[in-house]
Write an enzyme that holds these catalytic residues in place. Structure first.
Site, PDB file in Angstrom:
ATOM      1  N   GLU A 160       0.852  -1.195   0.000  1.00  0.00           N
ATOM      2  CA  GLU A 160       0.000   0.000   0.000  1.00  0.00           C
ATOM      3  C   GLU A 160       0.881   1.235   0.000  1.00  0.00           C
ATOM      4  O   GLU A 160       1.836   1.331   0.781  1.00  0.00           O
ATOM      5  CB  GLU A 160      -0.911   0.014   1.229  1.00  0.00           C
ATOM      6  N   GLU A 165      -2.627  11.510   3.268  1.00  0.00           N
ATOM      7  CA  GLU A 165      -3.746  11.304   4.174  1.00  0.00           C
ATOM      8  C   GLU A 165      -3.694  12.367   5.255  1.00  0.00           C
ATOM      9  O   GLU A 165      -2.622  12.845   5.640  1.00  0.00           O
ATOM     10  CB  GLU A 165      -3.728   9.888   4.771  1.00  0.00           C
TER      11      GLU A 165
END
Length: 565
Positions: A160, A165
């Site tokens: 990932e 974020e």
């Protein structure tokens, strides 16, 4: 979006691209996939898939509280901008009722290696978790676009890559955005992450970028690199990033993002464009003009000076010595300095060095073999401006001090005066770990390591993070129990003054006789020794920068930092 604004956007992207090229290892220049989100209405179904299926158990991961939907109210294009909207509303789907709805988009395009640029304005509402990220195309995840056809691997073995974020690092300053890597070697509360401060986050668009090569993954904000993931050993555990990944865009609610306020109504992430670049042409040209030589030598390090030219723009260097190896890269035609750290004093080392390009073409004169011997030990504290990531405008001081028998106090001071909002993290080299350091005063940070083994060698660096960037020191090797001789001698000489900063000469004044003056550069090499006329030291031949001056008087010596301007 109006054509005029598109032109401006393209110009800004080009300027950002120019800045990016100086900070990444491989330059990707061919646009292979994009969505400019022109027009109005529903998203382009040829490019995007709405992921709405709830994982087993009836909830999304990380304690999230939303349903993801394919409703037009949660994701749509308006005036050339994609809008993902998280809303407070009662929504029932698949037999479960949630109090919030949002959207999670999968790209129908997957790729291996390249650069992603996403120009976005993200929400900063408490309890929201906007994310721009990537997952392996081979992930087993019901409801994901590729899973039913290509799903063979569970998370995190699929890998990932979190490009951006926000909302899950409440302990960080306002405006902090994070990038992270999740692999079998580090996932969940991963140690593989970095962040930076975005000005006017929430009100301005920013370009969030990820540059992924066979060597490393680098994250950038508005064209400025702030974190690079480059594990020394690349295997299935640390580097599942040799296979295709796809893009995800979403806003999650609650969970690790914290409590959602009762007065929350909705939050919107706006995305102007998503662009993916690769290099389309096949590269068959091997590096040329490959050279290697020895640079500066200290008691614990040897500098290798490497150079080669390649049409790709980047050259990989493989360095082997004993049972150790270093894999690094440099810009074509530009000398690459590689500091080989953690060496033993007064020891001869043999280095075998090979050059290749990112596609595997090898230089014809591989391998070059060099020999060098380290100097004697010179201490465990000092001043440097060497960086393993980023750069320092002035430098930093460092000190390692054994407390008792098995604790080591580590102190670093950032000397740069052009950095704002500085925080520091202690980096352990092997196995890698990142630990926040305590701020003593100003830009001085400390951390005490406990439970160390007397006589063992430890290797640490410090990451200084600040507004819009970060810089990481080189790794320093220290033997637990060493007495930090540069700063803890019982016969310390302090009865002298001197001109600082200095230009052509350093004038030293003292009521005591000064026998000898020595000056060392930042990597421990002695550049001046003077035993006559010691009150006036000629430094006109030295480059501008920071040095250490050692002043001897009978059986005493004093050490001071000096600046040559």
């Amino acid at each position: 979006m109006q054509n005029f604004l598109k032109v401006i956007g393209i110009i800004l992207c080009f300027l950002n691209f120019q800045e990016i090229t100086s900070q990444v290892d491989v330059i990707y220049s061919d646009l292979v996939w994009s969505d400019e989100f022109d027009g109005n209405g529903a998203i382009n179904s040829s490019n995007w898939h709405h992921q709405t299926q709830i994982p087993p158990g009836g909830n999304w991961y990380n304690g999230e509280e939303q349903h993801y939907t394919n409703e037009l109210t949660n994701s749509f294009v308006e005036n050339g901008v994609l809008k993902i909207v998280a809303k407070k509303e009662v929504y029932t789907s698949q037999g479960y009722t949630k109090q919030y709805s949002s959207a999670r988009l999968n790209s129908k395009f997957a790729f291996t290696y390249g650069r992603v640029d996403i120009r976005a304005k993200i929400p900063t509402n408490q309890g929201t978790w906007p994310a721009l990220w990537m997952l392996g195309k081979n992930i087993i995840e019901p409801g994901a676009y590729f899973s039913s056809t290509y799903g063979t691997t569970s998370w995190p073995a699929c890998g990932e890559i979190d490009i951006m974020e926000h909302g899950i690092t409440s302990w960080q300053p306002a405006g902090y955005v994070q990038s992270a890597i999740h692999t079998p070697s580090s996932f969940g509360s991963t140690i593989n992450h970095g962040g930076t401060i975005a000005n006017n986050l929430g009100s301005d668009f920013h370009v969030y970028s990820m540059n992924w090569s066979p060597n490393q993954i680098t994250f950038l904000l508005d064209g400025v690199a702030f974190y690079t993931y480059n594990p020394t050993v690349k295997n299935a555990s640390t580097w599942p990033f040799n296979a295709e990944q796809y893009l995800l865009l979403n806003i999650a609610m609650g969970g690790v993002a914290g409590t959602i306020p009762s007065n929350f109504t909705q939050a919107t992430m706006e995305i102007d464009y998503v662009r993916v670049y690769q290099n389309v042409a096949v590269d068959n040209q091997a590096p040329t003009n490959f050279t290697a030589s020895i640079g500066n030598i200290t008691s614990s390090s040897i500098e290798l000076l490497l150079n080669a030219s390649d049409n790709f723009g980047t050259v990989n260097y493989d360095i082997n010595y004993g049972s150790n190896s270093i894999n690094t890269f440099g810009t074509s035609g530009v000398q690459k300095s590689v500091i080989v750290p953690n060496l033993t004093p007064n020891t001869n080392y043999t280095f075998s060095i090979a050059a290749s390009d990112p596609t595997g073409n090898n230089a014809a004169n591989n391998a070059i073999v060099l020999n060098a011997t380290t100097l004697g030990f010179v201490g465990c504290s000092g001043t440097s401006n060497e960086a393993s990531q980023g750069a320092f405008s002035t430098g930093y001081t460092y000190s390692f001090e054994t407390l008792g028998t098995n604790s080591v106090k580590v102190t670093f001071e950032l000397l740069d005066t052009d950095k704002i909002g500085v925080v520091a993290y202690l980096w352990r080299q092997t196995p890698f770990a990142e630990t926040p350091m305590s701020n003593d005063s100003g830009n001085t940070f400390t951390y005490t390591l406990t439970g160390q083994i007397p006589g063992a060698t430890i290797n640490y660096a410090v990451k200084f993070a600040y507004s819009n960037g970060m810089s990481v020191t080189r790794y320093f090797s220290y033997v637990v129990g060493n007495n930090c001789s540069l700063h803890q001698e019982t016969n310390t000489f302090t009865d002298f003054t001197f001109t600082n900063p200095s230009h052509d000469f350093i004038s030293i004044a003292s009521d005591f006789s000064i026998d000898t003056v020595e000056i060392f550069n930042l990597i421990g090499n002695k550049v001046i020794t003077q035993s006559e006329n010691t009150n006036q030291i000629d430094v006109s031949n030295l480059s501008k920068g920071i040095y250490l001056m050692v002043v001897y008087s009978e059986h005493k010596k004093g050490i001071r930092k000096i600046i040559i301007n």
